[in-house]
Design a protein around this motif. Structure first.
Motif, mmCIF file in Angstrom:
data_model
loop_
_atom_site.group_PDB
_atom_site.id
_atom_site.type_symbol
_atom_site.label_atom_id
_atom_site.label_comp_id
_atom_site.label_asym_id
_atom_site.label_seq_id
_atom_site.Cartn_x
_atom_site.Cartn_y
_atom_site.Cartn_z
ATOM 1 N N VAL A 154 0.820 -1.217 0.000
ATOM 2 C CA VAL A 154 0.000 0.000 0.000
ATOM 3 C C VAL A 154 0.850 1.262 0.000
ATOM 4 O O VAL A 154 0.309 2.373 -0.064
ATOM 5 C CB VAL A 154 -0.971 0.029 1.207
ATOM 6 C CG1 VAL A 154 -1.913 -1.143 1.157
ATOM 7 C CG2 VAL A 154 -0.215 0.072 2.534
ATOM 8 N N LEU A 155 2.174 1.138 0.050
ATOM 9 C CA LEU A 155 3.029 2.328 0.106
ATOM 10 C C LEU A 155 2.896 3.241 -1.117
ATOM 11 O O LEU A 155 2.962 4.464 -0.986
ATOM 12 C CB LEU A 155 4.494 1.910 0.283
ATOM 13 C CG LEU A 155 4.849 1.298 1.639
ATOM 14 C CD1 LEU A 155 6.300 0.859 1.670
ATOM 15 C CD2 LEU A 155 4.570 2.284 2.763
ATOM 16 N N PRO A 156 2.678 2.706 -2.342
ATOM 17 C CA PRO A 156 2.558 3.620 -3.503
ATOM 18 C C PRO A 156 1.195 4.297 -3.625
ATOM 19 O O PRO A 156 1.010 5.131 -4.520
ATOM 20 C CB PRO A 156 2.786 2.690 -4.709
ATOM 21 C CG PRO A 156 3.329 1.415 -4.156
ATOM 22 C CD PRO A 156 2.778 1.303 -2.778
ATOM 23 N N ARG A 176 -2.896 -1.255 5.968
ATOM 24 C CA ARG A 176 -3.007 -2.592 5.366
ATOM 25 C C ARG A 176 -3.835 -2.538 4.093
ATOM 26 O O ARG A 176 -4.598 -1.599 3.858
ATOM 27 C CB ARG A 176 -3.618 -3.578 6.348
ATOM 28 C CG ARG A 176 -5.054 -3.284 6.759
ATOM 29 C CD ARG A 176 -5.560 -4.324 7.750
ATOM 30 N NE ARG A 176 -6.924 -4.076 8.192
ATOM 31 C CZ ARG A 176 -8.000 -4.494 7.539
ATOM 32 N NH1 ARG A 176 -7.875 -5.178 6.400
ATOM 33 N NH2 ARG A 176 -9.221 -4.229 8.001
ATOM 34 N N ASP A 177 -3.657 -3.566 3.292
ATOM 35 C CA ASP A 177 -4.389 -3.709 2.041
ATOM 36 C C ASP A 177 -5.793 -4.220 2.343
ATOM 37 O O ASP A 177 -5.963 -5.235 3.023
ATOM 38 C CB ASP A 177 -3.653 -4.701 1.139
ATOM 39 C CG ASP A 177 -4.180 -4.701 -0.283
ATOM 40 O OD1 ASP A 177 -5.367 -4.357 -0.469
ATOM 41 O OD2 ASP A 177 -3.419 -5.040 -1.204
ATOM 42 N N LYS A 203 -7.571 2.987 -3.620
ATOM 43 C CA LYS A 203 -6.286 2.849 -4.310
ATOM 44 C C LYS A 203 -6.269 3.607 -5.634
ATOM 45 O O LYS A 203 -5.224 4.114 -6.055
ATOM 46 C CB LYS A 203 -5.991 1.367 -4.568
ATOM 47 C CG LYS A 203 -5.695 0.568 -3.314
ATOM 48 C CD LYS A 203 -5.399 -0.879 -3.689
ATOM 49 C CE LYS A 203 -5.124 -1.719 -2.462
ATOM 50 N NZ LYS A 203 -4.893 -3.143 -2.820
ATOM 51 N N TYR A 204 -7.423 3.676 -6.283
ATOM 52 C CA TYR A 204 -7.501 4.333 -7.584
ATOM 53 C C TYR A 204 -8.714 5.257 -7.591
ATOM 54 O O TYR A 204 -9.820 4.841 -7.308
ATOM 55 C CB TYR A 204 -7.616 3.306 -8.710
ATOM 56 C CG TYR A 204 -6.551 2.238 -8.653
ATOM 57 C CD1 TYR A 204 -5.254 2.511 -9.070
ATOM 58 C CD2 TYR A 204 -6.837 0.964 -8.168
ATOM 59 C CE1 TYR A 204 -4.265 1.539 -9.004
ATOM 60 C CE2 TYR A 204 -5.866 -0.018 -8.096
ATOM 61 C CZ TYR A 204 -4.574 0.274 -8.517
ATOM 62 O OH TYR A 204 -3.606 -0.679 -8.438
#
Length: 411
Positions: free
Chosen positions: A284-286, A320-321, A394-395
């Motif tokens: 998840v860092l990016p 976390r993801d 995320k997007y």
């Protein structure tokens, strides 16, 4: 103008445009069907497809505002929608773009008619009085382009003869263009608002914190010069990141790196009282997220865990993801807060809170970017500490970090 009204106007414009593309759309659809052997349905359906496609190509440039570049890119598409001999877009003083014949001898007359329209506030439909026998521009319709501040310019459409259909079509198309321009103004207003909120967060970085950080660094200069050097570098990196001038978004890695620097400086002051636990999933860092949306939450945890208490402060930061989202939690064992007071703070009704502008600012920005269902989720009680949960998609369209993903260092 409210979002609901804009949506109504946009929908109305789209419905009208379905009719505008009838003649041109029918011809293009038939030609395409013959060339490729495609069956796109009835003539009405084919005209609809063509019109919607052309409108979708004209809209993006206009979302940049009424500029020469945007007008140049949109004018050809708008002329295709009307099926006119020529079309131009103007601001209040100049022709921004012209598509079709006649620019050499009609531009000056066009701006004279635009000036009359701006003065009267009403659309015009008149003969061009062109004396050139070979010029096809015999009739002109001038329709206003409007925005939040009134009339911005005009859409000028030329035909070979007088036509009530052209008058209505050009007027409705001008309204559709105006909606796109108003949306561009809203985009710019939103950007300015986010920039103002980031400036407010920067202003919140307390001079008291800066003074205490430098004092803590100075205390190690003689006893532990190597640590003093490391802390000074952490301080320089933290302030450089916090006061950077580019980008509304960053990566989770960069934000966590800044938080680690902040906590290193806080640890130099409070020593063993500060206990930090990091649980970060590398995948998840990016993820991109609004700039400075986590650091104020950690600062709030330090405030209630260390400055408002004499006990040991344990802060846990986890990321976390969670499928389509990154789930981030910041938890402390500090003095907590009355939930009723917290609700007033988030609603902007309690300016005297020691939480300052941090919590409501971050909550507002998350809701602006991702929607109301992505605001802060806060669990707290008096003496029960605080847990803040942030859900970051995320997007999301328009959310892109302006810096490359950073590498979150391990201690």
């Amino acid at each position: 103008m409210s979002g609901a009204l804009l949506s109504v106007l946009a929908a109305a414009g789209a419905v009208v445009l379905l009719g505008l593309g009838w003649a041109g759309g029918r011809w293009h659809a038939r030609r395409g069907e013959r060339a490729f052997g495609l069956d796109l349905g009835t003539p009405v359906e084919r005209a609809t497809f063509h019109t919607l496609h052309t409108a979708s190509l004209a809209a993006p440039p206009l979302r940049a505002g009424l500029t020469e570049d945007a007008a140049r890119k949109a004018a050809k598409r708008l002329r295709s929608l009307l099926g006119t001999e020529a079309l131009c877009l103007t601001d209040r003083a100049h022709v921004l773009a012209w598509d079709g014949p006649g620019a050499d001898h009609h531009e000056r007359r066009a701006m004279a008619r635009v000036a009359q329209m701006l003065e009267s506030g009403r659309s015009q439909s008149v003969r061009t009085e062109c004396e050139r026998p070979d010029c096809p521009l015999k009739w002109v319709v001038v329709a206003p382009l409007t925005g939040e501040d009134g009339m911005l310019g005009a859409l000028v459409a030329y035909g070979s003869r007088e036509s009530a259909v052209l008058v209505r079509a050009a007027t409705e198309l001008a309204r559709w263009v105006s909606v796109q321009l108003e949306l561009s103004e809203l985009d710019r207003s939103r950007t300015r608002l986010m920039e103002a909120e980031i400036r407010a967060l920067r202003a919140q970085i307390s001079p008291h914190f800066i003074f205490n950080s430098l004092a803590a660094i100075a205390s190690f200069v003689r006893t532990d010069p190597e640590r003093a050097r490391d802390l000074l570098l952490e301080f320089a990196d933290f302030t450089r990141y916090s006061f950077r001038r580019h980008g509304d978004f960053t990566t989770l890695a960069e934000e966590l790196r800044s938080i680690e620097q902040y906590l290193a400086l806080a640890g130099a002051r409070f020593g063993e009282r500060l206990k930090l636990t990091l649980q970060v999933a590398p995948e998840v860092l990016p993820v991109a997220l609004p700039f400075l949306c986590l650091q104020p939450l950690v600062e709030n945890a330090v405030k209630h865990g260390l400055e408002d208490s004499t006990e040991e402060c344990r802060i846990t930061i986890a990321a976390r993801d969670a499928g389509a989202e990154a789930l981030i939690t910041i938890e402390d064992n500090g003095v907590g807060m009355d939930p009723a007071l917290l609700r007033r703070i988030l609603a902007g009704e309690h300016s005297g809170s020691s939480s300052g502008i941090g919590l409501p600012n971050v909550d507002d920005r998350l809701r602006q970017v991702y929607g109301d269902d992505h605001g802060l989720v806060i669990e707290t009680g008096v003496g029960a500490g605080m847990k803040i949960t942030v859900r970051i998609p995320k997007y999301r369209a328009g959310v892109h970090s302006s810096t490359p993903p950073g590498r979150f260092p391990r201690r």
